[in-house]
Design a protein around this motif. Structure first.
Motif, PDB file in Angstrom:
ATOM      1  N   LYS A   1       0.839  -1.200   0.000  1.00  0.00           N
ATOM      2  CA  LYS A   1       0.000   0.000   0.000  1.00  0.00           C
ATOM      3  C   LYS A   1       0.876   1.253   0.000  1.00  0.00           C
ATOM      4  O   LYS A   1       0.666   2.163  -0.798  1.00  0.00           O
ATOM      5  CB  LYS A   1      -0.938  -0.026   1.217  1.00  0.00           C
ATOM      6  CG  LYS A   1      -2.037   0.997   1.174  1.00  0.00           C
ATOM      7  CD  LYS A   1      -3.080   0.667   0.115  1.00  0.00           C
ATOM      8  CE  LYS A   1      -4.181   1.706   0.052  1.00  0.00           C
ATOM      9  NZ  LYS A   1      -5.098   1.463  -1.083  1.00  0.00           N
TER      10      LYS A   1
ATOM     11  N   MET B   1      -8.575   1.091 -12.426  1.00  0.00           N
ATOM     12  CA  MET B   1      -9.397   1.468 -11.278  1.00  0.00           C
ATOM     13  C   MET B   1     -10.193   2.745 -11.549  1.00  0.00           C
ATOM     14  O   MET B   1     -11.272   2.946 -11.020  1.00  0.00           O
ATOM     15  CB  MET B   1      -8.508   1.655 -10.053  1.00  0.00           C
ATOM     16  CG  MET B   1      -8.115   0.318  -9.455  1.00  0.00           C
ATOM     17  SD  MET B   1      -7.457   0.456  -7.811  1.00  0.00           S
ATOM     18  CE  MET B   1      -5.969   1.346  -8.111  1.00  0.00           C
TER      19      MET B   1
ATOM     20  N   ARG C   1      -9.630  -7.864  -6.905  1.00  0.00           N
ATOM     21  CA  ARG C   1     -11.031  -7.491  -7.186  1.00  0.00           C
ATOM     22  C   ARG C   1     -11.209  -6.890  -8.578  1.00  0.00           C
ATOM     23  O   ARG C   1     -12.312  -6.734  -9.058  1.00  0.00           O
ATOM     24  CB  ARG C   1     -11.533  -6.517  -6.108  1.00  0.00           C
ATOM     25  CG  ARG C   1     -11.806  -7.223  -4.775  1.00  0.00           C
ATOM     26  CD  ARG C   1     -12.619  -6.364  -3.826  1.00  0.00           C
ATOM     27  NE  ARG C   1     -11.826  -5.315  -3.210  1.00  0.00           N
ATOM     28  CZ  ARG C   1     -11.142  -5.462  -2.076  1.00  0.00           C
ATOM     29  NH1 ARG C   1     -11.139  -6.619  -1.449  1.00  0.00           N
ATOM     30  NH2 ARG C   1     -10.456  -4.472  -1.577  1.00  0.00           N
TER      31      ARG C   1
ATOM     32  N   GLU D   1      -6.955  -5.603  -3.312  1.00  0.00           N
ATOM     33  CA  GLU D   1      -7.564  -4.648  -4.259  1.00  0.00           C
ATOM     34  C   GLU D   1      -7.334  -5.106  -5.702  1.00  0.00           C
ATOM     35  O   GLU D   1      -8.233  -5.048  -6.527  1.00  0.00           O
ATOM     36  CB  GLU D   1      -6.985  -3.242  -4.036  1.00  0.00           C
ATOM     37  CG  GLU D   1      -7.506  -2.590  -2.767  1.00  0.00           C
ATOM     38  CD  GLU D   1      -6.732  -1.349  -2.345  1.00  0.00           C
ATOM     39  OE1 GLU D   1      -7.283  -0.576  -1.551  1.00  0.00           O
ATOM     40  OE2 GLU D   1      -5.573  -1.162  -2.791  1.00  0.00           O
TER      41      GLU D   1
ATOM     42  N   ILE E   1      -1.230   0.094  -3.795  1.00  0.00           N
ATOM     43  CA  ILE E   1      -2.374  -0.819  -3.980  1.00  0.00           C
ATOM     44  C   ILE E   1      -2.072  -2.148  -3.286  1.00  0.00           C
ATOM     45  O   ILE E   1      -0.912  -2.580  -3.247  1.00  0.00           O
ATOM     46  CB  ILE E   1      -2.669  -1.024  -5.494  1.00  0.00           C
ATOM     47  CG1 ILE E   1      -3.976  -1.812  -5.715  1.00  0.00           C
ATOM     48  CG2 ILE E   1      -1.530  -1.710  -6.244  1.00  0.00           C
ATOM     49  CD1 ILE E   1      -4.535  -1.694  -7.128  1.00  0.00           C
TER      50      ILE E   1
END
Ligand code: SF4
Ligand code: ZN
Length: 308
Positions: free
Chosen positions: A117, A306, A129, A126, A122
């Motif tokens: 992160k 994203m 998904r 995440e 990220i």
């Protein structure tokens, strides 16, 4: 109960590829001796300074750290530092990190944690998904290598030790052969040549089968995290693991044979594929063949996805 071939105590294991029955003490010695020999072969015992250890908290990395600590205990010129990368995988990494922390504490080895992160912006959860074709492991491997290299450099390490065992190594060799990726095979490591900006890797457990690493941990009361990453079954490596396990089952010693074959051609490979001249990534400064490193390109693509 069968007896140990060396001392006639009760044997705890039978090593199929060598035909030896060993008791607890002689099995541990058998593992330690080969790791010591491998370290010598990889040049570790000749260098001084900081050795960074990539420690996830799983059996291999913890066994690697414990063995290095034991083998190098007398070496006051060496300083061990453990690095754990937190990829952001709920229900997996926090638990294994706890194990890494506990083991470091009991060995008085400084423990450094850095997360995807903060480093790349990220987490693996995440990424998983997002609807992407690529397996999550492809991102994870690239980001982890970057995190480990950056931290090892920050610590001033001249070596970075990983917990790669014989099974992992045999899988990589076969996988690169099957794909015809000989250039990648030439870079498998352990790394003998130093490339600017890259901390050379050593692999103390590359001759130790996974089962022996597991047994060593159990017999020596070493605490480790035994869970499996929720994304691991999507990895292509799983196919090669299956093939190698079957081959080893039919012909004990196959993994060692693959490693020996690789070692026999590794200097020829190094000559044919000498390390390329590396640039510095214009975004993060890490070494790369291009102008922007693979990790930064991946982050850029993920951000685009994203924001869609
Ligand atoms: Fe990362 Fe894949 Fe390993 Fe999970 S299995 S930690 S996603 S490389
Ligand atoms: Zn970069």
């Amino acid at each position: 109960m069968l007896q140990c071939d060396r001392c006639k105590m009760d044997a705890v294991t039978f090593i199929r590829y060598s035909g030896a029955h060993l008791c607890r003490r002689h099995f541990s010695e058998f593992v330690e001796k080969r790791v010591k020999k491998e370290l010598r072969k990889q040049g570790e015992l000749r260098s001084d300074g900081v050795v960074a250890l990539a420690v996830s908290g799983g059996k291999d990395s913890i066994v690697m750290m414990r063995l290095l600590h034991k083998i190098l205990e007398e070496r006051k010129d060496l300083e061990l530092h453990a690095i754990t990368v937190d990829e952001g995988i709920e229900g997996y990494r926090p638990e294994s990190m706890e194990m890494a922390r506990n083991n470091c504490k009991s060995l008085a080895i400084p423990h450094h944690v850095l997360g995807f992160k903060e480093m790349v912006g990220i987490t693996m959860d995440e990424i998983s998904r997002l609807s992407i074709q690529t397996t999550p492991c492809s991102y994870c491997g690239v980001f982890r290598r970057k995190c480990l290299n950056m931290k090892a450099k920050e610590l001033g390490a001249n070596k970075l030790a990983t917990g790669l065992n014989l099974d992992d190594t045999a899988q990589s060799i076969l996988m690169n052969f099957a794909r015809g990726d000989i250039a990648k095979m030439a870079r498998l490591g352990p790394h003998e040549r130093v490339q600017e900006g890259l901390v050379p890797r050593i692999q103390p457990l590359r001759v130790i089968p996974e089962k022996e690493s597991y047994l060593y941990a159990l017999l020596n009361n070493i605490e480790f995290y035994d869970g499996e990453c929720p994304y691991s079954e999507r990895a292509l490596r799983g196919k090669y693991r299956k093939i190698i396990n079957e081959l080893e089952n039919d012909t004990p010693g196959t993994r060692h044979a693959l490693l020996r074959s690789y070692d026999a051609i590794s200097s020829a490979l190094a000559k044919s594929f000498p390390p390329a001249q590396l640039n510095r990534c214009s975004n993060c400064g890490e070494p790369t063949l291009n102008t922007v490193c693979k990790a930064c390109c991946m982050v850029r693509d993920l951000n685009r996805m994203m924001n869609k």
